[in-house]
Design an enzyme around this catalytic site. Structure first.
Site, PDB file in Angstrom:
ATOM      1  N   ARG A  63      -0.619  17.681   3.904  1.00  0.00           N
ATOM      2  CA  ARG A  63       0.814  17.951   4.001  1.00  0.00           C
ATOM      3  C   ARG A  63       1.410  17.906   2.605  1.00  0.00           C
ATOM      4  O   ARG A  63       0.720  17.606   1.631  1.00  0.00           O
ATOM      5  CB  ARG A  63       1.494  16.886   4.874  1.00  0.00           C
ATOM      6  CG  ARG A  63       1.191  15.463   4.383  1.00  0.00           C
ATOM      7  CD  ARG A  63       1.982  14.407   5.109  1.00  0.00           C
ATOM      8  NE  ARG A  63       1.497  13.068   4.858  1.00  0.00           N
ATOM      9  CZ  ARG A  63       1.778  12.331   3.789  1.00  0.00           C
ATOM     10  NH1 ARG A  63       2.518  12.839   2.829  1.00  0.00           N
ATOM     11  NH2 ARG A  63       1.310  11.098   3.667  1.00  0.00           N
ATOM     12  N   HIS A 111       0.817  -1.220   0.000  1.00  0.00           N
ATOM     13  CA  HIS A 111       0.000   0.000   0.000  1.00  0.00           C
ATOM     14  C   HIS A 111       0.850   1.270   0.000  1.00  0.00           C
ATOM     15  O   HIS A 111       0.357   2.351   0.300  1.00  0.00           O
ATOM     16  CB  HIS A 111      -0.957   0.028   1.193  1.00  0.00           C
ATOM     17  CG  HIS A 111      -1.812  -1.186   1.295  1.00  0.00           C
ATOM     18  ND1 HIS A 111      -2.746  -1.538   0.352  1.00  0.00           N
ATOM     19  CD2 HIS A 111      -1.865  -2.157   2.232  1.00  0.00           C
ATOM     20  CE1 HIS A 111      -3.345  -2.656   0.705  1.00  0.00           C
ATOM     21  NE2 HIS A 111      -2.829  -3.054   1.825  1.00  0.00           N
TER      22      HIS A 111
END
Length: 713
Positions: free
Chosen positions: A338, A280
């Site tokens: 972010r 992932h």
């Protein structure tokens, strides 16, 4: 190491893209940002000093832009990072604790203390660690320090996945079917998973970066996967709440870069495709996304902007979507509040510096461009180079970077890194070595540049994924842009070929380089004693010898006939003699071999370590050979037969689930360990009885150590 040249494209509201020598803060001294040309009245200044609350590659990347803008930087570091690159780059550096991130890079109080002590006006959190921590953003605000990122409210709304999906639903942003409710009992989650239908994806509510995520293919796996996901989530995010989503087996991962200012302006900078992943986590990213219709692109861009506006977003952020490969239907997955690891590819296709934009909007200035000013030019790829062993399930490979050589940076090649030759990749943090970023006017040319640059990357001292990245970038399906999140599994056989041995040509080249190294070392020996020579010279006779070397998992032997000081005949397995010749010479930074095998040119950069010769060829088929050691040399008392071993890297024990005398079944969970930012389940390999448990909770376990002893019933 590579040179630092490159190209920086700078945008402002008055001009189109214009090139300036070098990228990312490596500009010439006489360069002045056109954004700053608008700020000569002193009313739009950036900060004078910022603290970078991160380490390694991202800390170095932020500092480069800050230094280009004349902003002083303060580094924080753990005891393990005392001699690291980001510490050397900063004007000031302060230790904030021991190696574990929980005692250093996650210590908000210590970071704030350093910021106040050094007079830092703002803190850039990078990515990871505290970058998406609402409490840290709020603490910065309370202390009068600017957090270079979104507001605590935006972080919270987008960080709690169930909340973010509710907000997206009311903002006309499509969300994937699933369960995002508050009832977190095992029984209810099992029931909801049954309703959704398998496979189901369990995700940590506060998760990100691939941590706290498990795919459940069958109902019987659910409870074990749920427990593992919760445990990892609690360790990583201090919260074990989860949500469930319908798992799409072959989706694409497409994300949109957005940026907003404090004046209500929010822009997108097009999309990236990050579909090729392992565990992932992304491996190769590209921008723009290939094989997406223009109508779908525009719909995704608009959805991303609506998502950011829904939480009054300020700063750089990424809205992630999963896209059905069949009909291009897309669903909101999450928003990363972010700067992303893969932000450089967006910078290369748009000509922007996202860190400078972050600094600008954090200082309260409006974005210096409108949506129509941002154009997409060419294509870019990023390959994440890790210290890991792809053939061992991508297990991390910490160690010393004994040799590190990179392709030269240029207008089309960029290397973002936080390590140098001689640095150590520790077991405490993410094992990334560098990001290799390339640009080309078309996808085909950019991909060719990526493969060529991977061929020119050299690493000795740790396992790396360089060969795997090369195989991936050269795979026909990847070339055809037939990508999805299950790409690696679908093409496992071709990406991980069962034949791991060296080719016949590599075997001959290995022997030839060894012979040339003997000659090279002999010529450097000042002794005139003929009996000290290793060049095979004989009087009135032809010298023959056999040479045995080990390549990967095999030992091979060749017969050598000396013709002259640099000329040989080599025969493998008593086959015909092949004429070979070559010399090793000194070059800047190391040794290089040039020669011929059966009249075909052969060349390689050569690095030697102990009993190993590392051969780096320019066609990407690099390899190593070693002199076989006697069997007794490698004997060890650790890992006896019947012992269950820990992963091949240092770990810490989280849970011990068995005791001496317990009967266990094959596949039963024995204990969990954590290292290199991953939690790993250690399962019983056999049915049997536990006779010894060697570690307790919180014990540190060395790589490949026996942790449990089991005997057959």
């Amino acid at each position: 190491m590579a040179s630092s040249g490159g190209l920086l494209f700078v945008l402002n509201r008055y001009s189109k893209i214009r090139p300036t020598r070098s990228w990312m803060g490596l500009v010439s001294r006489d360069y002045t940002s056109p954004w700053r040309e608008q700020e000569s009245d002193g009313q739009n200044r950036y900060f004078d000093k910022i603290l970078v609350a991160n380490r390694a590659e991202i800390a170095c990347r932020v500092m480069r832009t800050a230094h280009r803008l004349g902003i002083e930087t303060v580094a924080v570091y753990s005891e393990a990072d005392k001699n690291s690159m980001h510490v050397a780059m900063a004007k000031e550096a302060h230790c904030i604790g021991s190696a574990p991130s929980s005692d250093s890079y996650l210590r908000m109080d210590r970071i704030i203390d350093v910021a106040k002590k050094t007079g830092s006006q703002a803190i850039h959190p990078g990515y990871g660690f505290l970058s998406e921590n609402k409490n840290f953003a709020a603490l910065c605000k309370d202390e009068g320090i600017e957090f270079i990122g979104p507001s605590p409210s935006a972080i919270e709304k987008m960080g709690v996945k169930r909340v973010s999906k509710e907000i997206m639903s009311t903002s006309s942003v499509p969300v994937v079917p699933g369960y995002f409710g508050k009832d977190q009992s095992n029984e209810n989650l099992q029931l909801e998973a049954d309703k959704i239908g398998y496979p189901v994806l369990i995700k940590a509510d506060l998760g990100g970066g691939g941590k706290g995520m498990r795919i459940v293919n069958e109902r019987e796996e659910f409870n074990m996967m749920l427990e593992a996901c919760r445990s990892e989530a609690l360790k990583s995010f201090n919260d074990d709440k989860v949500l469930l989503e319908k798992y799409l087996s072959k989706p694409r991962h497409v994300e949109v870069q957005v940026i907003g200012d404090k004046h209500g302006n929010i822009l997108h900078l097009f999309e990236r495709d990050c579909s090729v992943q392992r565990r992932h986590q992304k491996i190769i990213e590209e921008a723009p996304g290939p094989n997406i219709s223009q109508s779908t692109r525009e719909s995704i861009w608009s959805a991303a902007v609506r998502a950011a506006k829904a939480v009054d977003y300020v700063g750089a952020g990424t809205v992630e979507f999963i896209v059905d490969t069949q009909d291009e239907t897309f669903y909101f997955m999450e928003m990363n509040t972010r700067l992303q690891v893969e932000h450089p590819i967006t910078e290369l296709i748009t000509g922007t510096d996202l860190v400078e934009l972050q600094l600008r909007v954090a200082a309260g200035h409006p974005l210096p461009l409108s949506q129509s000013d941002i154009t997409c030019t060419g294509h870019a790829f990023e390959a994440r180079i890790y210290a890991e062993n792809p053939s061992e399930s991508f297990s991390p490979s910490p160690g010393l970077l004994r040799h590190l050589a990179t392709p030269s940076s240029s207008e089309t090649v960029r290397i973002d890194t936080g390590v140098r030759q001689g640095d150590e990749v520790t077991a405490y943090y993410d094992p990334m070595i560098a990001k290799l970023v390339v640009w080309g006017p078309t996808r085909t040319l950019a991909l060719n540049k990526l493969v060529q640059s991977l061929h020119n990357y050299q690493i000795v001292g740790v396992h790396s994924n360089l060969s795997f990245l090369t195989s991936l970038a050269s795979h026909q399906s990847f070339i055809d842009a037939d990508v999805h999140t299950g790409f690696i599994e679908q093409h496992r056989e071709s990406l991980f070929p069962s034949n791991k041995g060296l080719s016949p040509r590599q075997q001959k080249l290995g022997i030839l380089i060894m012979l040339a190294l003997e000659r090279y070392n002999n010529t450097r020996n000042l002794s005139l004693d003929p009996f000290n020579s290793t060049d095979g010279g004989r009087v009135n006779t032809m010298h023959h010898r056999k040479v045995s070397l080990k390549g990967k998992d095999e030992i091979f032997t060749g017969s050598v006939e000396y013709i002259g000081s640099d000329d040989f005949n080599i025969s493998m397995d008593n086959s015909q003699w092949i004429p070979c010749s070559g010399q090793v010479r000194q070059k800047a930074g190391g040794l290089v071999f040039n020669g011929f095998i059966d009249n075909e040119k052969a060349s390689a950069d050569v690095v030697t370590t102990e009993n190993t010769i590392h051969c780096f060829t320019n066609d990407g088929n690099s390899f190593s050979v070693e002199f076989p050691m006697p069997e007794y040399y490698n004997k060890s008392s650790s890992g006896d037969v019947g012992g269950v071993k820990s992963p091949p890297y240092s770990t810490r024990v989280n849970k011990v689930l068995v005791n001496v005398g317990d009967n266990v079944k094959k596949g039963q969970l024995l204990l969990t360990v954590e290292g290199m930012k991953m939690e790993t389940n250690i399962l019983s390999p056999i049915d049997g009885v536990v006779t010894e448990v060697l570690y307790n909770v919180e014990d540190v376990v060395a790589a490949n150590s026996k942790v449990v002893e089991i005997i057959n019933d």
